[in-house]
Motif scaffolding. Structure first.
Motif, PDB file in Angstrom:
ATOM      1  N   LYS A 136       7.442   4.825   7.676  1.00 42.85           N
ATOM      2  CA  LYS A 136       7.088   4.408   6.321  1.00 42.85           C
ATOM      3  C   LYS A 136       8.321   4.458   5.409  1.00 42.85           C
ATOM      4  CE  LYS A 136       2.845   4.377   7.744  1.00 42.85           C
ATOM      5  NZ  LYS A 136       2.241   3.078   8.153  1.00 42.85           N
ATOM      6  N   HIS A 137       8.436   3.494   4.528  1.00 42.62           N
ATOM      7  CA  HIS A 137       9.434   3.605   3.472  1.00 42.62           C
ATOM      8  C   HIS A 137       9.069   4.824   2.621  1.00 42.62           C
ATOM      9  CE1 HIS A 137      11.041  -0.199   4.709  1.00 42.62           C
ATOM     10  NE2 HIS A 137       9.924  -0.833   4.422  1.00 42.62           N
ATOM     11  N   ARG A 164       0.847  -1.191   0.000  1.00 41.60           N
ATOM     12  CA  ARG A 164       0.000   0.000   0.000  1.00 41.60           C
ATOM     13  C   ARG A 164       0.886   1.246   0.000  1.00 41.60           C
ATOM     14  NH1 ARG A 164      -4.537   0.837   3.726  1.00 41.60           N
ATOM     15  NH2 ARG A 164      -5.685   1.485   1.859  1.00 41.60           N
ATOM     16  N   ILE A 165       0.583   2.159  -0.930  1.00 37.53           N
ATOM     17  CA  ILE A 165       1.418   3.341  -1.144  1.00 37.53           C
ATOM     18  C   ILE A 165       0.577   4.593  -0.972  1.00 37.53           C
ATOM     19  CG2 ILE A 165       2.954   4.525  -2.751  1.00 37.53           C
ATOM     20  CD1 ILE A 165       3.183   1.824  -4.272  1.00 37.53           C
ATOM     21  N   ALA A 166       0.894   5.395   0.032  1.00 35.99           N
ATOM     22  CA  ALA A 166       0.260   6.700   0.184  1.00 35.99           C
ATOM     23  C   ALA A 166       0.895   7.649  -0.815  1.00 35.99           C
ATOM     24  CB  ALA A 166       0.441   7.214   1.614  1.00 35.99           C
ATOM     25  N   MET A 167       0.089   8.176  -1.745  1.00 34.91           N
ATOM     26  CA  MET A 167       0.604   9.008  -2.824  1.00 34.91           C
ATOM     27  C   MET A 167       0.081  10.427  -2.629  1.00 34.91           C
ATOM     28  SD  MET A 167       0.397   6.412  -6.096  1.00 34.91           S
ATOM     29  CE  MET A 167       1.683   7.317  -6.962  1.00 34.91           C
ATOM     30  N   ASN A 168       0.959  11.319  -2.186  1.00 34.81           N
ATOM     31  CA  ASN A 168       0.596  12.693  -1.854  1.00 34.81           C
ATOM     32  C   ASN A 168       1.001  13.624  -2.991  1.00 34.81           C
ATOM     33  OD1 ASN A 168      -0.197  14.988  -0.530  1.00 34.81           O
ATOM     34  ND2 ASN A 168       1.160  14.728   1.230  1.00 34.81           N
ATOM     35  N   GLY A 169       0.029  14.358  -3.525  1.00 36.98           N
ATOM     36  CA  GLY A 169       0.330  15.297  -4.597  1.00 36.98           C
ATOM     37  C   GLY A 169      -0.003  14.780  -5.984  1.00 36.98           C
ATOM     38  N   VAL A 170      -0.817  13.740  -6.071  1.00 37.61           N
ATOM     39  CA  VAL A 170      -1.102  13.148  -7.380  1.00 37.61           C
ATOM     40  C   VAL A 170      -2.202  13.869  -8.144  1.00 37.61           C
ATOM     41  CG1 VAL A 170      -0.231  10.839  -6.896  1.00 37.61           C
ATOM     42  CG2 VAL A 170      -2.559  11.420  -6.246  1.00 37.61           C
ATOM     43  N   VAL A 213      -3.698  10.783   9.447  1.00 39.32           N
ATOM     44  CA  VAL A 213      -4.485   9.550   9.571  1.00 39.32           C
ATOM     45  C   VAL A 213      -3.919   8.464   8.664  1.00 39.32           C
ATOM     46  CG1 VAL A 213      -6.737   8.499   9.115  1.00 39.32           C
ATOM     47  CG2 VAL A 213      -6.605  10.680  10.333  1.00 39.32           C
ATOM     48  N   VAL A 214      -3.563   8.839   7.444  1.00 32.64           N
ATOM     49  CA  VAL A 214      -3.012   7.862   6.502  1.00 32.64           C
ATOM     50  C   VAL A 214      -1.690   7.302   7.021  1.00 32.64           C
ATOM     51  CG1 VAL A 214      -2.063   7.562   4.181  1.00 32.64           C
ATOM     52  CG2 VAL A 214      -4.164   8.868   4.505  1.00 32.64           C
ATOM     53  N   LEU A 215      -0.832   8.175   7.556  1.00 27.55           N
ATOM     54  CA  LEU A 215       0.466   7.713   8.052  1.00 27.55           C
ATOM     55  C   LEU A 215       0.334   6.872   9.317  1.00 27.55           C
ATOM     56  CD1 LEU A 215       2.660  10.903   7.477  1.00 27.55           C
ATOM     57  CD2 LEU A 215       2.608   8.809   6.121  1.00 27.55           C
ATOM     58  N   ALA A 216      -0.752   7.049  10.047  1.00 24.93           N
ATOM     59  CA  ALA A 216      -0.975   6.248  11.255  1.00 24.93           C
ATOM     60  C   ALA A 216      -1.527   4.861  10.938  1.00 24.93           C
ATOM     61  CB  ALA A 216      -1.934   6.980  12.200  1.00 24.93           C
ATOM     62  N   ASP A 217      -1.872   4.635   9.678  1.00 24.83           N
ATOM     63  CA  ASP A 217      -2.428   3.352   9.236  1.00 24.83           C
ATOM     64  C   ASP A 217      -1.287   2.344   9.057  1.00 24.83           C
ATOM     65  OD1 ASP A 217      -3.605   1.202   7.972  1.00 24.83           O
ATOM     66  OD2 ASP A 217      -4.757   2.422   6.575  1.00 24.83           O
ATOM     67  N   ASP A 218      -1.284   1.301   9.858  1.00 30.66           N
ATOM     68  CA  ASP A 218      -0.204   0.302   9.805  1.00 30.66           C
ATOM     69  C   ASP A 218      -0.187  -0.488   8.507  1.00 30.66           C
ATOM     70  OD1 ASP A 218       0.701   1.036  12.301  1.00 30.66           O
ATOM     71  OD2 ASP A 218      -0.452  -0.498  13.367  1.00 30.66           O
ATOM     72  N   THR A 219      -1.282  -0.459   7.750  1.00 30.54           N
ATOM     73  CA  THR A 219      -1.303  -1.214   6.493  1.00 30.54           C
ATOM     74  C   THR A 219      -0.626  -0.452   5.352  1.00 30.54           C
ATOM     75  OG1 THR A 219      -3.438  -0.370   5.703  1.00 30.54           O
ATOM     76  CG2 THR A 219      -3.482  -2.261   7.206  1.00 30.54           C
ATOM     77  N   VAL A 220      -0.339   0.843   5.561  1.00 32.89           N
ATOM     78  CA  VAL A 220       0.364   1.635   4.543  1.00 32.89           C
ATOM     79  C   VAL A 220       1.864   1.406   4.690  1.00 32.89           C
ATOM     80  CG1 VAL A 220       0.910   3.968   3.759  1.00 32.89           C
ATOM     81  CG2 VAL A 220      -1.445   3.378   4.372  1.00 32.89           C
ATOM     82  N   ASP A 221       2.496   0.963   3.604  1.00 30.80           N
ATOM     83  CA  ASP A 221       3.911   0.576   3.645  1.00 30.80           C
ATOM     84  C   ASP A 221       4.848   1.685   3.182  1.00 30.80           C
ATOM     85  OD1 ASP A 221       3.475  -2.444   4.136  1.00 30.80           O
ATOM     86  OD2 ASP A 221       2.274  -2.062   2.338  1.00 30.80           O
ATOM     87  N   VAL A 222       4.413   2.453   2.167  1.00 25.85           N
ATOM     88  CA  VAL A 222       5.291   3.419   1.499  1.00 25.85           C
ATOM     89  C   VAL A 222       4.595   4.766   1.432  1.00 25.85           C
ATOM     90  CG1 VAL A 222       6.460   3.997  -0.673  1.00 25.85           C
ATOM     91  CG2 VAL A 222       6.388   1.619   0.106  1.00 25.85           C
ATOM     92  N   GLU A 272       3.982 -11.990  -6.951  1.00 19.55           N
ATOM     93  CA  GLU A 272       3.556 -10.864  -7.760  1.00 19.55           C
ATOM     94  C   GLU A 272       3.258  -9.705  -6.819  1.00 19.55           C
ATOM     95  OE1 GLU A 272       0.524 -11.135 -11.265  1.00 19.55           O
ATOM     96  OE2 GLU A 272      -0.573 -10.797  -9.383  1.00 19.55           O
ATOM     97  N   LEU A 273       3.984  -8.613  -6.996  1.00 22.60           N
ATOM     98  CA  LEU A 273       3.791  -7.449  -6.136  1.00 22.60           C
ATOM     99  C   LEU A 273       2.650  -6.597  -6.692  1.00 22.60           C
ATOM    100  CD1 LEU A 273       5.161  -6.196  -3.623  1.00 22.60           C
ATOM    101  CD2 LEU A 273       6.407  -4.708  -5.185  1.00 22.60           C
ATOM    102  N   TRP A 274       1.677  -6.308  -5.833  1.00 24.15           N
ATOM    103  CA  TRP A 274       0.490  -5.576  -6.256  1.00 24.15           C
ATOM    104  C   TRP A 274       0.453  -4.230  -5.543  1.00 24.15           C
ATOM    105  CZ3 TRP A 274      -2.759  -5.770 -10.105  1.00 24.15           C
ATOM    106  CH2 TRP A 274      -3.982  -5.107 -10.036  1.00 24.15           C
ATOM    107  N   PRO A 275       0.710  -3.118  -6.259  1.00 24.81           N
ATOM    108  CA  PRO A 275       0.682  -1.804  -5.619  1.00 24.81           C
ATOM    109  C   PRO A 275      -0.750  -1.307  -5.428  1.00 24.81           C
ATOM    110  CG  PRO A 275       1.255  -1.580  -7.934  1.00 24.81           C
ATOM    111  CD  PRO A 275       1.108  -3.055  -7.678  1.00 24.81           C
ATOM    112  N   GLU A 276      -1.047  -0.878  -4.230  1.00 26.14           N
ATOM    113  CA  GLU A 276      -2.379  -0.367  -3.889  1.00 26.14           C
ATOM    114  C   GLU A 276      -2.250   1.096  -3.485  1.00 26.14           C
ATOM    115  OE1 GLU A 276      -6.195  -0.157  -3.728  1.00 26.14           O
ATOM    116  OE2 GLU A 276      -5.415  -2.207  -3.916  1.00 26.14           O
TER     117      GLU A 276
END
Length: 383
Positions: free
Chosen positions: A107-108, A7-13, A76-85, A43-47
């Motif tokens: 986060k990475h 899971r990738i938090a994408m800021n500014g998209v 809130v997004v950064l506090a989510d343990d399921t977000v990896d990057v 298979e790596l699946w980006p979310e």
């Protein structure tokens, strides 16, 4: 095939670059091809989790691409343990604070360049990321593009002999915004908002020169604001306080000299929006983002200067196209793939925050050089 979701938090998209290159042509393109094959049956699946300030824009973007997750609350997004990057493509002035939050959350980290507005800030981010034990990377897309990959092939094959010089021309006419809409956002032309062609392009030139030819040892630059007034997105006039052109000379490790002109106030008379000519003792080449032409010593013509007669040589026809010899993918996507493999498989990856800091350093020294009218040495950076 086992699927592993990242899971990738994408800021500014919602911005041009974040949307077009990073979301659509990288992350969504990976999903369209079925994920990233890691070669071990996985298979790596980006979310993607879309992050930004404007709820309506995020929702529209998510709906357009069939995505479920978006938020206007970065904390809130950064506090989510399921977000990896965490990925950052915001305006530069907002990046440093958000990146620090992502590092603190463990986060990475993958970020657009420049990584910060100052060298001190970019080095602090690198130190914080190393101390946190996270994987981190900075976008350095141009070295993954077809034209420069072909140029790299020539370099690695010894085609040039001893490299003497590199001459780069970058830019195009960015409309002022009064009678034709500008192709770039107005903050790019306000120094107080982190704008300017030096802070935007010198980080690119640093990694291109460093990766292909050697470390930049010194810089001498002259900047200009050729267009002093522009019109913003609401068609209101504003003073352009940032440089829109920069003319730089870079001394490289190994003795080669690079000269690169960067301008948003130039009309294009070349095959691509950026081109690099490399001249060496055994041959020369001209590379753009996609194409590359070469001329070997044995095939170099012998022009004679005579201004009194018309030129009959067709100089462009005397160069040979460097073949593709392979399939080239989108440069942003290729670097995303390498970074994700680094995160999941711990594969080597050196385009990190320290590499990003070198770009900020060169921009800082370039601006200082122009302001003071002198050449500056570029010290090697360490953490």
């Amino acid at each position: 095939m086992t699927r592993k979701t990242v899971r990738i938090a994408m800021n500014g998209v919602t911005g041009r670059m974040g949307h077009r290159q990073h979301l659509v042509r990288s992350i969504l393109a990976l999903r369209e091809q079925g994920g990233l094959d890691l070669g071990d049956g996985t298979e790596l699946w980006p979310e993607p989790v879309l992050v930004g300030r404007r709820a309506h824009a995020l929702k529209a973007l998510a709906d357009a691409h069939g995505l479920e997750h978006w938020s206007t609350d970065l904390d809130v997004v950064l506090a989510d343990d399921t977000v990896d990057v965490y990925f950052d493509a915001q305006v530069t002035s907002a990046r440093e604070e958000a990146v620090k939050k992502a590092i603190a959350a463990g986060k990475h980290l993958y970020t657009e360049k420049p990584s910060a507005t100052t060298l001190e800030g970019s080095l602090e981010l690198a130190r914080l990321a190393d101390a946190a034990g996270i994987k981190h990377g900075v976008v350095q897309d141009k070295i993954f593009l077809p034209g420069l990959l072909k140029l790299k092939r020539l370099l690695e094959g010894g085609f040039f002999g001893r490299v003497l010089s590199v001459r780069g021309e970058f830019g195009y006419w960015v409309f002022e915004g009064d009678w034709q809409e500008a192709q770039r956002p107005s903050w790019n032309y306000r120094a107080e908002d982190g704008g300017g062609i030096v802070v935007d392009m010198f980080p690119h030139w640093e990694y291109v020169l460093h990766e292909l030819f050697g470390r930049v040892k010194s810089v001498q630059a002259l900047t200009a604001t050729h267009v002093p007034q522009r019109w913003d997105e609401q068609r209101k006039p504003y003073a352009a306080t940032a440089d829109d052109a920069a003319y730089g000379i870079f001394e490289l490790e190994g003795g080669a000299i690079a000269q690169i002109n960067s301008s948003w106030a130039v009309r294009v008379n070349r095959d691509e929006l950026v081109e690099f000519q490399v001249d060496g003792t055994e041959g020369s080449a001209v590379a753009g983002l996609r194409n590359c032409r070469a001329q070997h010593r044995s095939a170099t013509p012998k022009p004679v200067w005579d201004p009194d007669v018309p030129a009959t040589d067709r100089f462009r026809e005397q160069w040979q196209e460097v073949p593709d010899n392979g399939t080239f993918d989108n440069g942003f996507k290729v670097q995303w793939e390498l970074f994700l493999r680094h995160v999941v498989l711990d594969e080597p990856y050196h385009w990190d925050l320290l590499a990003g800091a070198r770009g900020v350093q060169l921009a800082e020294l370039g601006l200082k050089s122009s302001a003071e009218g002198r050449r500056y040495d570029v010290p090697e950076l360490t953490l």
